[in-house]
Design a protein around this motif. Sequence first.
Motif, PDB file in Angstrom:
ATOM      1  N   GLU A  61     108.334  25.180 -18.654  1.00 43.77           N
ATOM      2  CA  GLU A  61     108.020  24.402 -17.458  1.00 43.77           C
ATOM      3  C   GLU A  61     106.527  24.150 -17.294  1.00 43.77           C
ATOM      4  N   ASN A  62     105.732  25.082 -17.805  1.00 48.80           N
ATOM      5  CA  ASN A  62     104.285  24.921 -17.632  1.00 48.80           C
ATOM      6  C   ASN A  62     103.608  24.481 -18.927  1.00 48.80           C
ATOM      7  N   PHE A  78     101.184  11.194 -20.185  1.00 44.84           N
ATOM      8  CA  PHE A  78     102.140  12.056 -19.503  1.00 44.84           C
ATOM      9  C   PHE A  78     101.443  13.226 -18.816  1.00 44.84           C
ATOM     10  N   MET A  79     100.556  13.897 -19.572  1.00 47.89           N
ATOM     11  CA  MET A  79      99.999  15.146 -19.054  1.00 47.89           C
ATOM     12  C   MET A  79      99.104  14.912 -17.856  1.00 47.89           C
ATOM     13  N   PHE A 105     100.947  11.754 -24.884  1.00 47.48           N
ATOM     14  CA  PHE A 105     100.708  13.001 -24.159  1.00 47.48           C
ATOM     15  C   PHE A 105      99.604  12.836 -23.120  1.00 47.48           C
ATOM     16  N   LYS A 165     101.481  24.892  -9.929  1.00 45.98           N
ATOM     17  CA  LYS A 165     102.000  24.726 -11.292  1.00 45.98           C
ATOM     18  C   LYS A 165     103.179  25.676 -11.484  1.00 45.98           C
ATOM     19  N   PRO A 166     104.260  25.208 -12.110  1.00 48.51           N
ATOM     20  CA  PRO A 166     105.461  26.042 -12.253  1.00 48.51           C
ATOM     21  C   PRO A 166     105.285  27.120 -13.320  1.00 48.51           C
ATOM     22  N   TRP A 226     101.516  14.370 -14.984  1.00 47.74           N
ATOM     23  CA  TRP A 226     102.226  15.616 -14.687  1.00 47.74           C
ATOM     24  C   TRP A 226     101.292  16.611 -13.990  1.00 47.74           C
ATOM     25  N   TYR A 227     100.058  16.677 -14.471  1.00 47.98           N
ATOM     26  CA  TYR A 227      99.136  17.685 -13.962  1.00 47.98           C
ATOM     27  C   TYR A 227      98.738  17.413 -12.513  1.00 47.98           C
ATOM     28  N   PRO A 259     102.973  21.621 -20.670  1.00 51.98           N
ATOM     29  CA  PRO A 259     101.950  20.581 -20.829  1.00 51.98           C
ATOM     30  C   PRO A 259     100.528  21.080 -20.567  1.00 51.98           C
ATOM     31  N   ALA A 260     100.388  22.011 -19.624  1.00 47.48           N
ATOM     32  CA  ALA A 260      99.047  22.502 -19.315  1.00 47.48           C
ATOM     33  C   ALA A 260      98.477  23.354 -20.449  1.00 47.48           C
TER      34      ALA A 260
END
Lengths: 450, 172
Positions: B94-95, A322-323, A319, B87-88, A326-327, B97-98
Amino acid sequence: MYSFSKKLKISAIVFMILGALGIAYGFLTIPNSIEEVKQLTEQQNQGHNEANAANVIEQNPNHAVENGKEVSEAAKTEHLTHALHSFQNRPYAAIFIAMFFFFMIALGTLAFYAIQYASQAGWSIVLFRVMEGITAYLLPGSLFILAFLIISVANGHYFYIWMNPEYYNPQSELYDEILVGKSWWLNVPFWMVRTFIFLLGWNIYRYFAVKNSLAQDAGVDLTHYKKNFKASVFFLLFFAVTESMMAWDWIMSLTPHWLSTLFGWYVFSTLFVSSITVIAMVTIYLKSKGFLPQVNNSHFHDLAKFMFGFSIFWTYLWFSQFMLIWYANMPEETAYFTPRLLGPYQLLFMGMLLSNFVFPLLLLMNSDFKRIPWFIISTGIIILLGHYVDIFVMISPATVGNHWQIGIPEISSILFFLGLFIYVVFNALTKSPLNAKGNPFIKESEHFHY
Amino acid sequence: MSNKTLQAIFDDDDVLLSAVKDLRAAEYHIEEIFTPFPVHGLEKAVGLPNTRIAIMAFIYGVIGFSFAVWMMNYMMIADWPQNIGGKPSFSFAENMPAFVPIMFELTVFFAAHLMVITFYMRSKLWPFKKAENPDPRTTDDHFMIEIAVADDVNALEDLLKKAGAKEIKIKA
């Protein structure tokens, strides 16, 4: 002393033969020309037109315009050549994934073994001979890896694309400044030398550690034990550095434009949790056959705790990698995750989270469950499948791209290396008594109780 | 039956453990045992049921996780889905991970704190609680077993003396 059961020996040999046949089939059915690829891709497209949406996200921008719009003949040929290379890579990738998977189990077991020595653990001594047996696969595994890497060098640049000399030629259309910048590290001679040093270092430690451990059985003093303690400390230092570099060299360099600083540890977590799982499974198997009377369910409990803890450690690193990407969503980094998160690998990429994180988390949380052999075995199978998929998702997008399948080449490669692994490991277990009786902590380990 | 309690004092945890086993074998009812530190295997020797606090912690963790999911879905997706740095915010997935760091922390927060509070409530501990130790030495280096007794205590006293008790008191 353990005696290799006939049934297991025969099934190992059958696995190897079936696997070898399937691997040969995989190589024989490679398409040789662009025409064959045309036919193959048409067949595939009829099957799943909806997958075309995913095709758009292919890394090469030339592919993106394909859908519906007119495409020049040159671009079409280029696309097909690219597809041809992907198809040609498939049996190589299938072998590499299975080969690396079983190799890393032996390597992770060796690291676990060294940690038990260096930390003077009191519980695990009764498992030492099991671990030594599993690490017996390290040498044949290393030779296979070495052979594969030499073949991939000799075979041209389709597997490790950075080996293509055109990228470094300023006159070429393919000239790539990023790869030129990395060429002080990523060049074939240095790369091969590094690989050789890693494999040599790991195998030397394994050779002397097992030799000392066996010598300690007959020893009157602790000379051999102390030697092993020192060797383990230095091996762990060496391993920490070389394991990371191995992950860059063998796996991360498949996508030479992309880099991740925690990739080495991420590969380590996969390797470590799989090998602890295999230690637990082999131990439970031997115990069920009555060969390990000194092992009790507290040992199982500890192994299952390690499986649980390192499954979560794996998820943490997965994670984190990935995060962060992604971020921030920086194009040169997200290119790695696009085919995995949104492209054709989505199912595998998300599915492995289930088997590598959710199942172990829920199944191994309860203290009582961690003592039940069939529970550990079934969770272990889920974890191992998950980590195979993890390696698959690391390697396939860069080598076979959108044309991945789990078919005959993949399953045969698993069977071949599984058979070899079983044969080598259980054969090694017959070579020495299963109780490390000279170890100073053996009494504590036999009475270990949690 | 009169309300008498016998207090036997020991100065060694191994002796204490074997005395407990003798008492259980002779079927005496042990009221309470005071020790200055955790004695391994004591709860098994006394026959106490297992604690269920881990099960409670799991349930609290699930509650914390659900709370985090609900809270962020409501605030970030349902109530005011702004575009924050691209950010979606179209759907929770979709959001997601945050949101994971917050989901993780709230799971741990709920599990840990509610479990500790449960522990305080079940063991009746709070800041101005009156201390209940019958003999201050039991917080330093002595161990005490309390047994409810009927009128005839001689047999019990003999048993305890033989088991290694240093001192025996009877409180009405």
